[in-house]
Design an enzyme around this catalytic site. Sequence first.
Site, short mmCIF file in Angstrom:
data_model
loop_
_atom_site.label_atom_id
_atom_site.label_comp_id
_atom_site.label_asym_id
_atom_site.label_seq_id
_atom_site.Cartn_x
_atom_site.Cartn_y
_atom_site.Cartn_z
N TRP A 162 0.80 -1.03 -0.09
CA TRP A 162 0.08 0.06 0.06
C TRP A 162 0.89 1.34 0.06
O TRP A 162 0.36 2.36 -0.15
CB TRP A 162 -1.09 0.11 1.05
CG TRP A 162 -0.12 -0.03 2.41
CD1 TRP A 162 0.28 -0.99 3.24
CD2 TRP A 162 0.15 1.03 3.43
NE1 TRP A 162 0.78 -0.77 4.37
CE2 TRP A 162 0.81 0.44 4.45
CE3 TRP A 162 -0.04 2.31 3.31
CZ2 TRP A 162 1.33 1.39 5.58
CZ3 TRP A 162 0.45 3.08 4.45
CH2 TRP A 162 1.05 2.73 5.36
N ASP A 163 2.27 1.22 0.26
CA ASP A 163 2.97 2.31 0.37
C ASP A 163 3.02 3.06 -1.14
O ASP A 163 3.12 4.13 -1.13
CB ASP A 163 4.45 1.82 0.59
CG ASP A 163 4.70 0.92 1.95
OD1 ASP A 163 3.75 -0.07 2.03
OD2 ASP A 163 5.31 1.33 2.63
N GLU A 305 1.69 -1.28 11.66
CA GLU A 305 2.15 -2.73 11.65
C GLU A 305 2.61 -3.51 12.49
O GLU A 305 3.17 -4.55 12.39
CB GLU A 305 2.65 -2.95 10.15
CG GLU A 305 1.94 -2.42 8.84
CD GLU A 305 2.80 -2.62 7.50
OE1 GLU A 305 3.94 -2.90 7.78
OE2 GLU A 305 2.16 -2.51 6.61
#
Length: 389
Positions: A162-163, A305
């Site tokens: 998703w970065d 995370e």
Amino acid sequence: MVSTTAQSRIDFVQSTIHDFSDRSLIDKTRIEISRRQIHKLYWFHLKSNRSIKISKLSNVYTSIDRDLNQKTVEYMISVSANVLNFDVQKGFDYLLKKSALAWEEKVWRDFPIEIKSIDFTDQLALNFARYHLHIMVPKHDGRMSIAAKGLSGEGYKGHTAWDTDIFMLPYFTMTYPEIARKLLTYRYLGLSGAHKKAALNHYQGAQYPWESAWPSNGEVAPVWGAADIVTGKPTKIWLGFIEQHISSDVAFGVKQYIDATSDLRFAKFEGYEMIFDTAKFWVSRLEYNAVKDRYEINNVVGPDEYKEHVNNNAFTNYSAAWNISTAIKVYEKIKQQDSKSFDRLNKKLGLDKTYRQWKEKLPKLYLPKANKDKILPQDDSYLSKKFWI
């Protein structure tokens, strides 16, 4: 070297040549193979005050390359050898000048960004960041995206995270929208994989994977990781299961691109569908808390995370609310202004039914608020954790 991947059966042809300025100095050579490596060893004697110049030239061709007339291994070997021989004849200096000219014409000249500073490394750092962004983006093929480690290492096995959508896509959206569209096309092609993941978890719509490779594969994050340093047992990689803000991250990238470029063709045939499909996922993901008369998102891990199995991660809840709210606005807009696109997407996604669910559930979606100390809790348990000083 000719190889074929074990699962996807993609053929690779990788060719390398070491070009010596004086090959008469070489006494012998030998190829050696070690774990994940192939070495070519050379022995030669060099007298005092003498020099030798070594150029290493390589190329890689695969059976999924779109610019090859044929996909056979034999054809790729022929092309690879011909290109390599041509490069050797031209020489390193020619290739270096050609590369420098391409960077000047395609990157540095387009959007020159200069930092006035007494420390030259300030400008160097910015150029280095732009260099990495351009060197690792597969702008030639919308079936691929930026790898989590780029070209700097083997971490994450080249998978996309998703970065890309949150941190890297905005740069391309604002400077090279044609590249940004390729990255978003990758996400559009990934809808089938996102549907697989949602269905596997008993949700609807598009639940984008934490790690994605070939777009239609869906989630490719390994289930187990390295051994825990305390227990010695393999660590389960929960991020592939419960890190779920990725779906709204993808929608954010889509909406930002549409707003910045006014690319209506992309919006009609790819963008709106991704916004709707991700919002469809979220409305099926919400959990009703009858005691508090609100909808929650429980058992997740947020973008840091680290804190796994938490309830109501602020980033996740807020991004889900934004995703649903955006879908409502787009629904109402195209229903009024673009009936053809609306009818097509309504038939494909069942928007009328989902729209009613969006309108019903969004007002009751719990959004954590800042406390008296103006601290917005990361999740329900965040402020109750032990202090480490």
